[in-house]
Design a protein around this motif. Structure first.
Motif, mmCIF file in Angstrom:
data_model
loop_
_atom_site.group_PDB
_atom_site.id
_atom_site.type_symbol
_atom_site.label_atom_id
_atom_site.label_comp_id
_atom_site.label_asym_id
_atom_site.label_seq_id
_atom_site.Cartn_x
_atom_site.Cartn_y
_atom_site.Cartn_z
ATOM 1 N N MET A 1 -105.520 45.572 -6.973
ATOM 2 C CA MET A 1 -105.350 44.510 -5.983
ATOM 3 C C MET A 1 -103.877 44.245 -5.744
ATOM 4 S SD MET A 1 -107.020 40.710 -6.058
ATOM 5 C CE MET A 1 -106.778 39.567 -4.721
ATOM 6 N N LYS A 2 -103.479 44.162 -4.481
ATOM 7 C CA LYS A 2 -102.075 43.950 -4.155
ATOM 8 C C LYS A 2 -101.644 42.524 -4.480
ATOM 9 C CE LYS A 2 -102.039 47.105 -0.168
ATOM 10 N NZ LYS A 2 -101.825 47.174 1.308
ATOM 11 N N PRO A 3 -100.406 42.339 -5.004
ATOM 12 C CA PRO A 3 -99.893 40.986 -5.207
ATOM 13 C C PRO A 3 -99.712 40.290 -3.858
ATOM 14 C CG PRO A 3 -98.577 42.622 -6.388
ATOM 15 C CD PRO A 3 -99.475 43.372 -5.474
ATOM 16 N N THR A 4 -99.872 38.971 -3.853
ATOM 17 C CA THR A 4 -99.736 38.192 -2.626
ATOM 18 C C THR A 4 -98.324 37.646 -2.496
ATOM 19 O OG1 THR A 4 -102.063 37.538 -2.685
ATOM 20 C CG2 THR A 4 -100.569 36.187 -1.344
ATOM 21 N N ILE A 5 -97.731 37.834 -1.314
ATOM 22 C CA ILE A 5 -96.433 37.241 -1.013
ATOM 23 C C ILE A 5 -96.545 36.485 0.309
ATOM 24 C CG2 ILE A 5 -95.168 39.043 -2.251
ATOM 25 C CD1 ILE A 5 -94.408 40.260 0.437
ATOM 26 N N LEU A 6 -95.698 35.496 0.475
ATOM 27 C CA LEU A 6 -95.714 34.662 1.672
ATOM 28 C C LEU A 6 -94.412 34.851 2.440
ATOM 29 C CD1 LEU A 6 -96.799 32.355 3.484
ATOM 30 C CD2 LEU A 6 -95.817 30.736 1.834
ATOM 31 N N MET A 7 -94.518 35.214 3.704
ATOM 32 C CA MET A 7 -93.371 35.357 4.592
ATOM 33 C C MET A 7 -93.226 34.054 5.365
ATOM 34 S SD MET A 7 -92.796 38.318 7.497
ATOM 35 C CE MET A 7 -94.458 38.081 8.154
ATOM 36 N N ALA A 8 -92.151 33.305 5.115
ATOM 37 C CA ALA A 8 -91.981 32.011 5.785
ATOM 38 C C ALA A 8 -91.599 32.211 7.253
ATOM 39 C CB ALA A 8 -90.990 31.144 5.036
ATOM 40 N N ARG A 22 -97.337 47.500 0.088
ATOM 41 C CA ARG A 22 -97.334 47.185 -1.344
ATOM 42 C C ARG A 22 -97.929 45.824 -1.674
ATOM 43 N NH1 ARG A 22 -91.057 48.884 -2.794
ATOM 44 N NH2 ARG A 22 -90.849 50.513 -1.224
ATOM 45 N N TYR A 23 -97.973 44.932 -0.686
ATOM 46 C CA TYR A 23 -98.352 43.551 -0.970
ATOM 47 C C TYR A 23 -99.352 43.031 0.066
ATOM 48 C CZ TYR A 23 -93.943 44.092 -3.482
ATOM 49 O OH TYR A 23 -92.939 44.572 -4.287
ATOM 50 N N GLU A 24 -100.050 41.986 -0.320
ATOM 51 C CA GLU A 24 -100.843 41.206 0.621
ATOM 52 C C GLU A 24 -99.882 40.196 1.238
ATOM 53 O OE1 GLU A 24 -104.058 40.104 2.823
ATOM 54 O OE2 GLU A 24 -104.038 41.711 1.324
ATOM 55 N N VAL A 25 -99.549 40.391 2.509
ATOM 56 C CA VAL A 25 -98.511 39.586 3.154
ATOM 57 C C VAL A 25 -99.149 38.480 3.991
ATOM 58 C CG1 VAL A 25 -96.503 39.587 4.684
ATOM 59 C CG2 VAL A 25 -96.963 41.581 3.226
ATOM 60 N N LEU A 26 -98.817 37.236 3.677
ATOM 61 C CA LEU A 26 -99.279 36.091 4.444
ATOM 62 C C LEU A 26 -98.129 35.559 5.296
ATOM 63 C CD1 LEU A 26 -101.200 34.147 1.649
ATOM 64 C CD2 LEU A 26 -102.098 35.876 3.223
ATOM 65 N N GLY A 27 -98.455 34.899 6.396
ATOM 66 C CA GLY A 27 -97.424 34.346 7.267
ATOM 67 C C GLY A 27 -97.186 35.254 8.462
#
Length: 315
Positions: A1-8, A22-27
């Motif tokens: 499972m990809k780590p979650t990161i938040l793009m502001a 590489r990541y679960e990107v939110l935002g």
């Protein structure tokens, strides 16, 4: 499972594509407040932001799993450091990845202001140039032999100094502490530097300590033949005081790539003929953007692997 990161704020498309591998990107978020957090943000381990975005205690507290605040550029003034420190959250930035690009642009702004390149272009475009024997622009001092005062002799300031020396300028600076290993004249205060300088270059790190460091008193010290160049952050200059100084002839001119309330530029400032205005693009060289993106990716990789960050910010 990809780590979650938040793009502001929204990041460059090339970077986003690599992040999504590489990541679960939110935002991105519509504004930097908890109410704008997307669904699932509570899982975010890293927050990607820029220095001009406000990352305050409220936003930090709304992200219970946050361990890293990664700033895309060199600035990190929007991060509430005490709140990050209290939570044990690390902060990274782009270090000197864009320093060469910004220094190059700073030289362009200095030339544009001191040699009146913008005014000359408007003169030519308006059809006023009918040959130098009829109407010509007034002569101005060159850069050779003039004194450049650099406020903030960090990675960018040092690169500006090297380039200015090639123009046969005399270099002075004000810093939190002297740099005896460098061949430039140290001034114990910003006021002393402004009194000495013909051109004052603002390349200091933005912080609460440097907010409005360039105020009416400093501008008066710079004087009616002086020029101000700012490639730091808009908050380092009291914008109202600068407008007054430009309108009244307290200083000769200015060149600005940054503003106090971006992206707003005051109409009074835009109306002036003795100021050069650009839209915060000093770091927009392709080489600088690639370097910043690679460093941000490397910091994320180090964080998730439990290794030391490549460019940590001291809290």
């Amino acid at each position: 499972m990809k780590p979650t990161i938040l793009m502001a704020p929204r990041m460059p498309a090339r970077l986003v594509a690599r992040l999504q591998e590489r990541y679960e990107v939110l935002g991105p978020m519509s504004h930097p407040r908890p109410a704008a957090l997307p669904a699932g943000a509570e899982a975010a381990r890293a927050l990607l932001t820029v220095g001009t975005w406000k990352t305050d205690a409220a936003l930090i507290e709304a992200l219970p799993n946050l361990g890293l605040i990664a700033c895309y550029g060199t600035g990190n003034e929007g991060v509430e450091r005490a709140a990050a420190r209290a939570r044990g959250i690390m902060v990274s930035n782009a270090a000197d990845a864009n320093a060469t690009s910004v220094a190059e642009f700073a030289m362009g702004l200095m030339l544009a202001s001191a040699r009146q390149i913008g005014a000359a272009e408007r003169f030519a475009r308006a059809g006023r140039w009918q040959g130098n024997a009829i109407e010509r622009m007034a002569t101005v001092p060159g850069l050779a032999g003039r004194k450049l005062g650099i406020f903030g002799l960090g990675a960018i300031g040092q690169r500006i100094a090297v380039r200015a020396a090639a123009f046969d300028m005399t270099i002075g600076y004000h810093n939190r502490s002297p740099r005896p290993e460098l061949p430039y004249q140290y001034h114990a205060s910003l006021l002393e530097l402004a009194e000495w300088a013909d051109i004052l270059m603002v390349s200091v790190r933005a912080s609460g300590e440097t907010r409005h460091a360039i105020d009416a008193r400093i501008l008066r010290a710079l004087g009616p033949d002086g020029h101000l160049v700012n490639i730091s952050r808009g908050i380092a200059v009291d914008e109202a005081a600068l407008i007054e100084a430009l309108e009244s002839g307290t200083i000769a001119g200015a060149a600005l790539d940054v503003y106090e309330h971006e992206p707003a530029i005051p109409d009074r400032l835009k109306a002036l003929e003795n100021v050069v205005l650009t839209p915060h693009i000093a770091a927009n060289a392709e080489s600088a953007q690639v370097a910043q993106q690679e460093l941000l990716l490397a910091n994320l990789e180090a964080f998730f692997a439990g290794r030391p960050l490549l460019s940590p910010v001291a809290l």
